[in-house]
Design a protein around this motif. Structure first.
Motif, PDB file in Angstrom:
ATOM      1  N   ASP A 164       0.794  -1.227   0.000  1.00  0.00           N
ATOM      2  CA  ASP A 164       0.000   0.000   0.000  1.00  0.00           C
ATOM      3  C   ASP A 164       0.826   1.277   0.000  1.00  0.00           C
ATOM      4  N   GLN A 167       1.006   1.566  -3.709  1.00  0.00           N
ATOM      5  CA  GLN A 167      -0.319   1.813  -4.264  1.00  0.00           C
ATOM      6  C   GLN A 167      -0.863   3.177  -3.858  1.00  0.00           C
ATOM      7  N   GLY A 168      -0.691   3.522  -2.581  1.00  0.00           N
ATOM      8  CA  GLY A 168      -1.182   4.811  -2.091  1.00  0.00           C
ATOM      9  C   GLY A 168      -0.488   5.985  -2.759  1.00  0.00           C
ATOM     10  N   TYR A 193      -6.332  -2.771   6.078  1.00  0.00           N
ATOM     11  CA  TYR A 193      -6.186  -2.458   4.660  1.00  0.00           C
ATOM     12  C   TYR A 193      -6.723  -1.071   4.332  1.00  0.00           C
ATOM     13  N   LEU A 197      -4.310   2.089   3.447  1.00  0.00           N
ATOM     14  CA  LEU A 197      -4.265   2.625   2.086  1.00  0.00           C
ATOM     15  C   LEU A 197      -4.659   4.098   2.071  1.00  0.00           C
ATOM     16  N   GLY A 243     -11.090   4.001   0.962  1.00  0.00           N
ATOM     17  CA  GLY A 243     -10.220   2.894   1.318  1.00  0.00           C
ATOM     18  C   GLY A 243     -11.053   1.788   1.932  1.00  0.00           C
ATOM     19  N   GLY A 268      -9.000   1.794  -4.184  1.00  0.00           N
ATOM     20  CA  GLY A 268      -7.878   0.901  -4.432  1.00  0.00           C
ATOM     21  C   GLY A 268      -8.334  -0.422  -4.992  1.00  0.00           C
TER      22      GLY A 268
END
Length: 393
Positions: A164, A167-168, A193, A197, A243, A268
């Protein structure tokens, strides 16, 4: 007389019951090891995910990814340590609940499984990782993206998708630079999660010049977001970032439309599913989401995997390709070590150089995927269409 059973008949029934037990069941216990039966060594693989409840479609998708890999491995006639190997799947329902997940983890330890693929959620993967570490078990996560999982220093913890932090950062920069969002609202589901994120997204969006006008939270069981969205509407954001998973993301998108909240909707990998489009209906159009990895159709083995999987199990929901790769990477380490014992094949995992369905899989010193890509998608006419891939090869 019809209800009376003689001692002799009773004894025979008990003996028959004992003889009918599977060899692998008889071997379970404190001293259980891979079982040799009919010239084959049985190698048990633990898999855990929510198989009931609102995330069951994702859990079954994960399970089927592992199952497909095991079925294909069993057709190869593998020999490890001088014996023909047969892999068997031991799949358990952790209900996306950390407490239940730790019970499942202890069951895997007690059953002497040879490795674990899972769990699906970061909130279940992180607490179970300590149990597996203390027991010397190898755990490869196909879908838990919270960075804490591999930051704990557990030598048997590996992950086959980008985390993450990666990804973030991509999502935060994409929101500001590509979607031109200056005023941003954030909602997360307070799971490891979702919140993790959202935290990484917020940092990246601010660094890119975006302004967070409001941050709200819900939970992973909620379905009514009217109060939260009404408050957010008052701030007139350009974009709402969520998120969390599709079970909440889909009704959230629909309720944004009902309330006339015109902001773009971004999430995400948790909402990048076929189920999200099904549940959100018309409100899914234009929604943007990310997924770690290069698009499946761009990978050399991707289209063939998609055909093989969907012919047996139906449409891929989300993480099935990563589960398939996780199982194949574990089996590959076993083959190179010439052993199915975790202590012996674990050192080989660090040397992994595997041409997977989702990526060229190599691990860094923490057990994370090296050079992981992130792809951003948008719903267009009922399909997730690729917008941009960042990183990876």
């Amino acid at each position: 007389m019809k209800k009376t059973l003689t001692l002799g008949v009773l004894a025979a029934a008990i003996a028959l019951s004992a003889c009918s037990k599977k060899p692998e069941e008889a071997a379970k216990g404190a001293d259980a090891k891979p079982v040799a039966t009919s010239g084959e060594m049985i190698v048990r693989i633990g898999h855990a995910a929510p198989l009931t409840g609102p995330q069951a479609h994702l859990g079954k998708d994960n399970e089927n990814g592992v199952r497909l890999a095991i079925d294909e491995l069993n057709t190869q006639g593998l020999t490890i340590g001088g014996q023909k190997v047969k892999f068997e799947l031991e799949s358990e329902d952790d209900q996306a609940d950390p407490r239940i997940a730790t019970t499942v983890a202890q069951k895997f330890v007690d059953d002497k499984v040879n490795g674990v693929i899972g769990h699906l959620n970061s909130g279940t993967t992180i607490p179970t990782s300590r149990i597996y570490n203390d027991s010397g078990l190898v755990q490869i996560s196909p879908s838990a993206t919270n960075p804490k999982y591999t930051q704990q220093g557990y030598k048997g913890a590996y992950r086959v998708m980008a985390n993450d932090v990666q990804q973030g950062q991509v999502l935060g920069q994409f929101a500001v630079n590509d979607l031109a969002a200056k005023k941003i609202a954030i909602i997360d589901d307070r799971t490891a999660y979702g919140q993790g994120l959202a935290d990484e997204f917020e940092k990246a969006a601010k660094a890119a010049g975006g302004s967070i006008v409001v941050r709200e939270f819900t939970n992973d069981k909620a379905s009514d977001f009217t109060a939260i969205l009404t408050k957010i509407k008052g701030t007139a954001p350009d974009l709402v970032f969520y998120g969390g998973m599709d079970g909440q993301g889909a009704p959230m998108a629909k309720q944004m439309q009902t309330l006339g909240l015109k902001a773009k909707f971004l999430g995400g990998d948790g909402i990048h599913t076929a189920e999200f489009m099904k549940l959100a209906g018309a409100a899914a159009e234009g929604v943007t989401a990310s997924l770690p990895g290069v698009p499946l159709e761009s990978m050399p083995h991707g289209p063939d995997f998609k055909q093989r999987f969907e012919s047996k199990y139906g449409v891929i929901q989300l993480y099935a390709p990563y589960c398939y790769d996780a199982m194949m990477v574990m089996a590959d380490a076993m083959k190179r070590a010439n052993s199915v014992e975790p202590a012996k094949y674990l050192p080989e995992l660090a040397k992994t150089d595997y041409d997977g369905v989702t990526a060229k899989i190599r691990f860094d010193a923490k057990g994370d995927l090296s050079g992981g890509a992130i792809t951003v998608y948008q719903v267009s006419k009922g399909e997730w269409k690729v917008l941009k891939t960042i990183g990876g090869k």
